[in-house]
Design an enzyme around this catalytic site. Structure first.
Site, mmCIF file in Angstrom:
data_model
loop_
_atom_site.group_PDB
_atom_site.id
_atom_site.type_symbol
_atom_site.label_atom_id
_atom_site.label_comp_id
_atom_site.label_asym_id
_atom_site.label_seq_id
_atom_site.Cartn_x
_atom_site.Cartn_y
_atom_site.Cartn_z
ATOM 1 N N ASP A 148 0.856 -1.182 0.000
ATOM 2 C CA ASP A 148 0.000 0.000 0.000
ATOM 3 C C ASP A 148 0.890 1.229 0.000
ATOM 4 O OD1 ASP A 148 0.742 0.127 2.610
ATOM 5 O OD2 ASP A 148 -1.212 -0.363 3.427
ATOM 6 N N GLY A 162 1.382 3.870 1.690
ATOM 7 C CA GLY A 162 1.916 4.533 2.872
ATOM 8 C C GLY A 162 1.073 5.725 3.274
ATOM 9 N N CYS A 212 -10.732 -27.918 11.532
ATOM 10 C CA CYS A 212 -9.656 -27.124 10.922
ATOM 11 C C CYS A 212 -8.508 -28.033 10.497
ATOM 12 C CB CYS A 212 -9.160 -26.065 11.904
ATOM 13 S SG CYS A 212 -7.820 -25.058 11.231
ATOM 14 N N CYS A 243 -3.920 -27.380 14.542
ATOM 15 C CA CYS A 243 -5.045 -28.248 14.910
ATOM 16 C C CYS A 243 -4.739 -29.725 14.643
ATOM 17 C CB CYS A 243 -6.310 -27.818 14.191
ATOM 18 S SG CYS A 243 -6.919 -26.222 14.788
ATOM 19 N N CYS A 285 -5.389 -26.998 9.783
ATOM 20 C CA CYS A 285 -4.085 -26.336 9.924
ATOM 21 C C CYS A 285 -3.092 -27.189 10.725
ATOM 22 C CB CYS A 285 -4.247 -24.958 10.588
ATOM 23 S SG CYS A 285 -4.249 -24.982 12.386
ATOM 24 N N HIS A 306 -3.017 -20.943 12.974
ATOM 25 C CA HIS A 306 -4.430 -21.339 12.986
ATOM 26 C C HIS A 306 -5.336 -20.222 12.466
ATOM 27 C CE1 HIS A 306 -8.359 -22.788 14.146
ATOM 28 N NE2 HIS A 306 -8.544 -21.600 14.702
ATOM 29 N N ASP A 321 -7.254 -7.310 2.562
ATOM 30 C CA ASP A 321 -6.226 -7.637 3.556
ATOM 31 C C ASP A 321 -6.711 -7.222 4.928
ATOM 32 O OD1 ASP A 321 -4.684 -4.890 4.477
ATOM 33 O OD2 ASP A 321 -5.520 -4.725 2.474
ATOM 34 N N ASP A 377 -2.640 8.661 -1.696
ATOM 35 C CA ASP A 377 -3.904 9.384 -1.530
ATOM 36 C C ASP A 377 -3.915 10.173 -0.228
ATOM 37 O OD1 ASP A 377 -3.833 7.148 0.070
ATOM 38 O OD2 ASP A 377 -5.927 6.631 -0.186
HETATM 39 ZN ZN LIG Z 1 -6.431 -24.772 13.045
#
Ligand SMILES: [Zn+2]
Length: 446
Positions: free
Chosen positions: A112, A114, A363, A368, A365, A394, A325, A192
């Protein structure tokens, strides 16, 4: 070192056939909404949209290695020009061969401009020093800044003080472009002027006019810098114009139309658009509709810094944003606040002391698959850094996976998308609260 060398060879190979900085192809739309799926292609690979772009403010997703970022399925990350220009400096990044080589990350990177940080973190000159020039006071009576932090804006650019060492820096649209090209991400944002959530219409209009003048100057400088890259056989970089105008319908539409139509003499246009501003989540459906119904359909739209709630992901998609984001998933993780499909939990809670189940059984991940809530709670209680790492893995995976699922349903059918939205939100928030997020959902919700 060997891996790094191999990566650089691959990068060189990828670059040779490049003619565009960025292309965008729409795959599917949801009827009666602004939602669409598609593919953004950059010199460092593709992003399947809608996509969540992980926040990597200072060229790192906090606490995570690149291997962990890749494993959790992130397609792209967003870094911040203000932070990188102050530390380690854009010159150093240029010397390293750009941000991809500096951090050895080979997927698409956004930066971005700044602008937001210059106005919110930059310790600026006090009012009294600015007696002569045109000053936009829009940001003065601002929730973000105190009087002592006043950033001085004139038509040329903005003076601010580094929050690290107090250095006075004059930021112009051209300078922001030069810094971003040195950092050399794939997608840049035009510089901007931030408007305060409390600013009146006159102040917002003044800042908007400045933003539009700066957008054109950003684009001009960007085109010149890309010509240099082309000569040197370096990857081209893309530029997004940033739509402003606070919560005013006419200003938002004006901004989207101006930036969407902006074309230089040589035909150069923005490659896509960023959506800036500070909002309450309930304001977003209207604001995003004004903007995204006005912007050209065939270019990608990035929602800059979105909300911290899973419902916001659906909101962003439903109202026509392709990427977004957010710093919240890792920030909350470091505080022990973890997403589960049944709502958010705080892992330091006593009730998890002897809970030998994963954060969420659904999950996939690393955390997990390998660790229990009891272990994570212990790490947080003992102030062990590993706790923050596992929690960040996670939370980031939870958000990436949720957007992956949204994208998959969007590509499948309208019915699949609405059913997934309903099921997810009802499980996460409960039936009653989930109704706050109805928006354009059809009767199928019931
Ligand atoms: Zn997880």
């Amino acid at each position: 070192m060997l891996n790094l060398r191999i990566y650089q060879d691959i990068e060189k190979e990828k670059m040779t056939e490049q003619t565009h900085a960025l292309t965008f192809e729409i795959k599917r739309r949801i009827s009666n909404t602004l939602a669409r799926s598609g593919t953004i292609a950059t010199p460092h690979g593709e992003i399947q949209t809608p996509a969540y772009i992980g926040a990597a403010t200072a060229a790192t997703m906090k606490t995570l290695t690149n291997a962990e970022i890749n494993e959790l399925g992130a397609q792209s990350i967003l870094s911040n020009t203000y932070h990188l220009m102050l530390r380690p400096g854009a010159d150093l990044l240029a010397k390293a061969g750009g941000i991809h080589r500096f951090m050895n990350y080979d997927k698409p990177i956004y930066t971005d401009s700044g602008g937001f940080q210059v106005f919110s973190l930059g310790m600026a000159y006090k009012k009294g020093l600015d007696a002569t020039s045109h000053t936009t006071k829009g940001s003065a009576e601002n929730a973000v800044m105190s009087a002592e932090q006043l950033t001085k804006v004139d038509k040329e650019g903005v003076w601010f003080k580094s929050h690290l060492n107090g250095d006075k820096i004059f930021m112009t649209p051209e300078y922001s472009m030069e810094l971003q090209h040195q950092i050399a991400a794939d997608v840049h944002m035009a510089f901007d002027e931030l408007t305060s959530p409390l600013a009146g219409r006159e102040q917002i209009k003044s800042a908007l006019d400045t933003t539009h003048a700066w957008a054109e100057r950003s684009l001009r400088r960007h085109v010149e810098l890309n010509a240099v890259h082309l000569d040197k056989g370096e990857p081209l970089q893309a530029l997004f114009g940033v739509v402003q105008g606070a919560r005013e319908e006419d200003f938002r539409r004006e901004s989207a139309a101006f930036l969407g139509g902006l074309t230089l003499e040589d035909g150069a246009q923005f490659d896509g658009f960023g959506i800036g501003g500070t909002f309450q989540p309930e304001e977003l459906p209207d604001v995003l509709t004004w903007i995204n119904a006005t912007l050209p359909e065939d270019k990608p739209r990035h929602l800059l810094g979105m909300g911290a709630q899973p419902a916001d992901l659906f909101l962003g998609v439903e109202f026509g944003c392709d990427t977004f984001d957010c710093v919240a998933p890792t920030r909350q993780a470091r505080n022990g606040a973890l997403f589960t499909y049944d709502g958010r939990i705080n892992i330091t809670n006593k009730r998890f002391e002897a809970d030998f189940t994963p954060i969420d059984v659904a999950c996939d991940c690393y955390t997990c698959q390998n660790h229990t809530k009891a272990y994570l709670r212990h790490l947080f209680k003992a102030n062990e850094v590993t706790g923050m790492v596992l929690a960040s893995i996670h939370n980031e995976r939870f958000v990436v996976k949720t957007v992956e699922d949204i994208r998959q349903k969007l590509n499948e059918s309208d019915t699949a998308f609405w059913a997934y939205k309903r099921d997810f939100l009802v499980q996460y928030y409960g039936e009653e609260r989930a109704r706050d997020f109805l928006y354009t959902s059809p009767a199928a919700w019931q």
